[in-house]
Design a protein around this motif. Structure first.
Motif, PDB file in Angstrom:
ATOM      1  N   LEU A   1     -17.484 -17.594  55.372  1.00 53.30           N
ATOM      2  CA  LEU A   1     -16.273 -16.769  55.317  1.00 53.30           C
ATOM      3  C   LEU A   1     -15.991 -16.123  56.677  1.00 53.30           C
ATOM      4  N   ILE A   2     -17.022 -15.664  57.370  1.00 56.23           N
ATOM      5  CA  ILE A   2     -16.828 -15.092  58.708  1.00 56.23           C
ATOM      6  C   ILE A   2     -16.323 -16.155  59.671  1.00 56.23           C
ATOM      7  N   TRP A   3     -16.878 -17.356  59.608  1.00 56.40           N
ATOM      8  CA  TRP A   3     -16.426 -18.437  60.488  1.00 56.40           C
ATOM      9  C   TRP A   3     -14.966 -18.788  60.239  1.00 56.40           C
ATOM     10  N   ALA A   4     -14.569 -18.887  58.975  1.00 58.53           N
ATOM     11  CA  ALA A   4     -13.193 -19.258  58.658  1.00 58.53           C
ATOM     12  C   ALA A   4     -12.203 -18.197  59.118  1.00 58.53           C
ATOM     13  N   VAL A   5     -12.571 -16.927  59.030  1.00 62.80           N
ATOM     14  CA  VAL A   5     -11.663 -15.865  59.443  1.00 62.80           C
ATOM     15  C   VAL A   5     -11.634 -15.736  60.964  1.00 62.80           C
ATOM     16  N   ALA A   6     -12.797 -15.772  61.602  1.00 61.37           N
ATOM     17  CA  ALA A   6     -12.860 -15.593  63.055  1.00 61.37           C
ATOM     18  C   ALA A   6     -12.224 -16.752  63.797  1.00 61.37           C
TER      19      ALA A   6
ATOM     20  N   ARG B   1      -5.360 -17.525  50.430  1.00 59.80           N
ATOM     21  CA  ARG B   1      -6.083 -16.429  49.791  1.00 59.80           C
ATOM     22  C   ARG B   1      -7.119 -16.921  48.785  1.00 59.80           C
ATOM     23  N   ALA B   2      -6.996 -18.174  48.339  1.00 64.44           N
ATOM     24  CA  ALA B   2      -7.975 -18.699  47.379  1.00 64.44           C
ATOM     25  C   ALA B   2      -9.378 -18.720  47.976  1.00 64.44           C
ATOM     26  N   VAL B   3      -9.484 -18.885  49.293  1.00 61.87           N
ATOM     27  CA  VAL B   3     -10.799 -18.847  49.939  1.00 61.87           C
ATOM     28  C   VAL B   3     -11.429 -17.463  49.770  1.00 61.87           C
ATOM     29  N   PHE B   4     -10.625 -16.426  49.911  1.00 62.97           N
ATOM     30  CA  PHE B   4     -11.147 -15.070  49.724  1.00 62.97           C
ATOM     31  C   PHE B   4     -11.489 -14.822  48.256  1.00 62.97           C
ATOM     32  N   TYR B   5     -10.676 -15.340  47.347  1.00 62.18           N
ATOM     33  CA  TYR B   5     -10.958 -15.136  45.925  1.00 62.18           C
ATOM     34  C   TYR B   5     -12.332 -15.705  45.553  1.00 62.18           C
ATOM     35  N   ILE B   6     -12.611 -16.914  46.015  1.00 62.30           N
ATOM     36  CA  ILE B   6     -13.877 -17.563  45.663  1.00 62.30           C
ATOM     37  C   ILE B   6     -15.046 -16.901  46.390  1.00 62.30           C
TER      38      ILE B   6
END
Length: 259
Positions: free
Chosen positions: A121-126, A139-144
Motif C-alpha cells: 500500500l505504501i509503494w502504490a501510494v508513494a 479507492r478499491a485498493v484502499f478498501y481492501i
C-alpha cells in the motif's frame, strides 16, 4: 585598418556580450558558486531524497493529504513491527512451557502477511501506481488494504499486551480512510498512474478506404446477372459511369410466347 581576408595571424576570438544566456547546467547544486567572468546558467532543483520519495517527509508537488496518508501508514508499519517482536517473545515463552513451536510459526506467517500488505500500500501510494491493480475505482485498493489492516488491529484487542499497539493501528487506519475521501486526494486519484488501463477508451483508427464514405453494393453470385440500374463500384482513379435504365417491361395485353 582591418586585416585582409587571407592575412596571417591569430584567429579572432568571439566576443560574448555581458549577461548572455549560457547552457552550461549545474544540476543538483542550488548553492554552487561561480567564478567571476565564467558563464552562468540555470540550476536544476535537487533530486528528492529517500525520505521524500517514500512519504516520510513532504515532497514538492505531492498533496499534503497524500503525505499524511503515507506517514500514517509508516506509523502502522512501525507498530506492526513492534507488535511482532512482542508476540514472538510471548510465543517463545509459551513454547518453552508447552514444548510446541506452532505459536511462533503462526505469528511469523500472520505478521509477514500484514507487513507485506502495508508495504504494498505504501509503494502504490508513494509511486502513484494504484492503477496497476486493475480496479475501475482506485479507492478499491484502499478498501481492501485498509480492511485487512483494520481486521488485524481489531484482533489485537484480544491480548492485554497488544492493546496499545492495536489502538495505534486502528487510529491510523481510520485516519487514512478519512483522508481518502478528501478533495485533494480525489483529484490525486485521477492521475494517469492511479487510473486503470481499462478506463482508457480505445481510439478509432483512420478510414483507410480508397473512397472514404463509399458504400459498396451487396454481394452477388458470379453466375447471376447484374441487377438492372445498379452500377459496379468505381475503379481506383476512374470515373463512375451513370446508371443505365433496365429493359422496359412487356405489355400484359400482348400475346405471351408459348412456355
Amino acid at each position: 585598418m582591418t586585416n585582409p581576408p587571407y592575412a596571417t595571424g591569430p584567429e579572432p576570438q568571439p566576443q560574448h556580450a555581458p549577461g548572455a544566456p549560457s547552457f552550461q547546467y549545474r544540476p543538483h547544486d542550488p548553492y554552487g558558486t561561480f567564478a567571476a567572468g565564467q558563464p552562468t546558467g540555470p540550476v536544476l532543483p535537487p533530486a528528492p531524497t529517500f525520505w521524500q520519495r517514500w512519504g516520510i517527509l513532504p515532497l514538492e508537488g505531492r498533496p499534503k493529504q497524500v503525505t499524511w496518508m503515507l506517514q500514517l501508514l509508516w506509523v502502522y508499519f512501525a507498530a506492526a513491527v513492534l507488535l511482532t517482536v512482542v508476540s514472538l517473545a510471548f510465543s517463545a515463552l509459551l513454547a518453552s512451557f508447552l514444548d510446541s513451536a506452532a505459536g511462533i510459526v503462526l505469528t511469523l506467517v500472520f505478521s509477514a502477511i500484514v507487513l507485506a500488505a502495508v508495504i504494498v500500500l505504501i509503494w502504490a501510494v508513494a509511486r502513484e501506481r494504484l492503477g496497476r491493480f486493475g480496479f475501475q475505482d482506485p479507492r478499491a485498493v484502499f478498501y481492501i488494504g485498509l480492511g485487512l489492516l483494520g481486521l488485524n488491529a481489531v484482533c489485537g484487542f484480544i491480548g492485554v499486551v497488544k492493546v496499545p499497539f492495536a489502538i495505534v493501528q486502528l487510529l491510523a487506519v481510520l485516519c487514512v480512510l478519512g483522508l481518502v475521501f478528501s478533495k485533494p486526494v480525489a483529484a490525486w486519484l485521477r492521475l494517469p498512474g492511479n487510473q486503470s488501463a481499462k478506463n482508457e477508451e480505445p481510439q478509432a483508427g483512420p478510414d483507410d478506404h480508397v473512397f472514404p464514405g463509399y458504400q459498396p453494393p451487396p454481394p452477388q453470385w458470379r453466375d447471376a446477372a447484374p441487377q438492372p440500374g445498379l452500377a459496379p463500384p468505381p475503379a481506383a482513379g476512374g470515373h463512375q459511369p451513370p446508371a443505365q435504365p433496365g429493359p422496359r417491361a412487356a405489355n400484359p395485353g400482348w400475346p405471351q410466347p408459348p412456355q
